[in-house]
Design an enzyme around this catalytic site. Structure first.
Site, PDB file in Angstrom:
ATOM      1  N   LYS A   1       0.896  -1.171  -0.075  1.00  0.00           N
ATOM      2  CA  LYS A   1       0.000  -0.055  -0.061  1.00  0.00           C
ATOM      3  C   LYS A   1       0.828   1.137  -0.061  1.00  0.00           C
ATOM      4  O   LYS A   1       1.820   1.455   0.444  1.00  0.00           O
ATOM      5  CB  LYS A   1      -0.957  -0.030   1.217  1.00  0.00           C
ATOM      6  CG  LYS A   1      -1.931   1.095   1.312  1.00  0.00           C
ATOM      7  CD  LYS A   1      -2.888   0.819   2.459  1.00  0.00           C
ATOM      8  CE  LYS A   1      -3.843   1.864   2.595  1.00  0.00           C
ATOM      9  NZ  LYS A   1      -5.080   1.788   3.574  1.00  0.00           N
TER      10      LYS A   1
ATOM     11  N   SER B   1      -9.241   2.399   2.648  1.00  0.00           N
ATOM     12  CA  SER B   1      -8.471   3.051   1.797  1.00  0.00           C
ATOM     13  C   SER B   1      -7.424   2.376   1.304  1.00  0.00           C
ATOM     14  O   SER B   1      -6.554   2.580   0.468  1.00  0.00           O
ATOM     15  CB  SER B   1      -7.796   4.025   2.672  1.00  0.00           C
ATOM     16  OG  SER B   1      -6.905   3.068   3.815  1.00  0.00           O
TER      17      SER B   1
ATOM     18  N   SER C   1     -10.633  -0.047   6.843  1.00  0.00           N
ATOM     19  CA  SER C   1      -9.806  -0.063   5.497  1.00  0.00           C
ATOM     20  C   SER C   1      -9.131  -1.474   4.983  1.00  0.00           C
ATOM     21  O   SER C   1      -8.593  -1.275   3.780  1.00  0.00           O
ATOM     22  CB  SER C   1      -8.775   1.125   5.579  1.00  0.00           C
ATOM     23  OG  SER C   1      -9.174   2.335   5.665  1.00  0.00           O
TER      24      SER C   1
END
Length: 428
Positions: free
Chosen positions: A75, A145, A169
């Site tokens: 990420k 996210s 998330s």
């Protein structure tokens, strides 16, 4: 079957016996990216030559760690020594720290091939959305996210990827994309080198396409007890069904997923019982929001002062305390969380896990709405481990998952439960 189609667990077996190399698997994943990335847009940074070099380095390594040869998406708010970390922010566009975050360094040390950076909501918090689309329907969000991480695993681009969870998330995108996700007990994975939003909530998690994939990463992080699996048969399991304090916002498909999972488990011989959380939990969602915004004031103060013109308005509001969070509210939220943690842990060992929704419903249309985290945020504040499991398809043919939850530091036992119940819940 092409190598990119393999689960991490299946690929690891072939990598161990020499029938597959890290370079061959990486090339296959890159071919899949070439086919699908223009649609899914899972990556914010992907250098095929660098990915292959990383794979060749792994193939030459003498020691073979638990993640040996497995391509890993990271990420893009987690630092990587050999790739930029942009946080999806113009402030850090192209920034390369030259050092791995702790979780990346551990994965690399266990033989993972650091493959590329997956797109994220800005600072994994608010502001700009990822460009990523849901691989099942490009008109819909993959969730946030950890948008690119969940989508990349779902679309076969990588077998494993790191996400993070501050509200919902990790688990919510797993539900929207139809993959397995794990948010471990808060603090058991070192978060050094990942952007800090809330020190009470931020948790490094990961995605795979099978329960065994999640266990591989848990083994790499040496989670408590993971080295000695204790396998229970389905008929030995007792699982509580918990609708939680936010059931009123559940969609029809969310209700169907939870009911279907419970019925499938009961039919397989699992003892199921209803769990009603005590009164303090009625305010647990409000407490999480207080902590989120209260700690977020300091989380983005540096960017607010250094580059205010490049910082999204959402973060100005956090630093300026637009919600009006008071010290008294913070103390109340921390105290309520501490009380609820003890109350939830007390459900065990009478239960082996709690079954609860993973998302309000199907993935919303568009990129701006990444989904309501209300079925995740309370568990994040409680610091308990959660595992997302695919379950059904909703009215628009989109995945809808559920999650199982265990007590703090019960990660290993929860992985054992997931291995037993996933084939029953995930009938597809």
């Amino acid at each position: 079957m092409e190598p990119w189609e393999l689960t991490a667990t299946a690929a690891r077996t072939m990598l161990a016996d020499g029938s597959l190399t890290a370079e061959a698997l990486t090339h296959s994943c890159l071919e899949r990216c070439a086919e699908r990335e223009a649609v899914t847009k899972a990556f914010s940074y992907l250098d095929p030559l660098l990915a292959v070099r990383n794979a060749r380095r792994v193939d030459k390594a003498y020691a073979k760690g638990v993640l040996h040869g497995l391509p890993l998406g990271v990420k893009d708010m987690i630092d990587t020594a050999d790739m930029p970390t942009s946080h999806n922010s113009p402030i850090y566009d192209g920034l390369q720290q030259g050092r791995d975050a702790a979780c990346v360094g551990i994965a690399r040390g266990e033989g993972a091939v650091v493959f590329g950076k997956t797109d994220t909501v800005e600072f994994a918090a608010a502001g700009r959305r990822a460009l990523t689309r849901n691989p099942h329907d490009p008109s819909r969000t993959p969730g946030g996210s950890s948008s690119g991480s969940a989508a990349a695993v779902a679309d076969g681009m990588v077998p494993l990827a790191f996400g993070t969870q501050t509200g919902g998330s990790t688990i919510r995108p797993a539900s929207f994309c139809g993959v397995y996700g794990m948010k471990p007990t808060h603090g058991v994975v070192n978060s050094e080198g990942a952007k800090r939003y809330s020190h009470t909530l931020d948790t490094i998690g990961w995605y795979g396409r099978a329960p065994g994939d999640l266990r591989l990463v848990a083994e790499a992080f040496r989670l408590f007890g993971v080295e000695t699996p204790v396998t229970k048969g389905l008929k030995q399991l007792r699982i509580g069904v918990c609708r939680g304090p936010n059931w009123q916002v559940a969609s029809l498909e969310c209700c169907e997923a939870l009911g279907t999972a419970a019925k499938r488990l009961e039919a397989a011989g699992v003892t199921m019982e209803e769990v009603t959380l005590p009164a303090p939990f009625d305010e647990i969602t409000a407490a999480q929001l207080v902590v989120l915004h209260g700690e977020g004031r300091g989380g983005f103060l540096q960017e607010y002062l250094a580059a205010p013109g490049l910082l999204h308005r959402d973060f100005h509001e956090r630093v300026e305390n637009a919600k009006g969070i008071t010290p008294q509210q913070m103390l109340w939220a921390y105290d309520l969380a501490a009380e609820c943690r003890k109350l939830f842990d007390a459900l065990f060992p009478g239960l082996d896990a709690v079954l609860t929704p993973a998302a309000v419903g199907e993935a919303p249309v568009g990129r701006q709405d990444t989904g309501n985290p209300v079925f995740n945020s309370m568990w994040t504040l409680l610091h308990v481990p959660c595992i997302g499991i695919p379950c059904i398809k909703g009215p628009n043919g989109m995945p809808v998952g559920v999650q199982i939850v265990g007590p703090r530091f019960g990660d290993a036992a929860l992985l054992d439960v997931a291995a037993a119940v996933a084939p029953v819940i995930d009938a597809g």
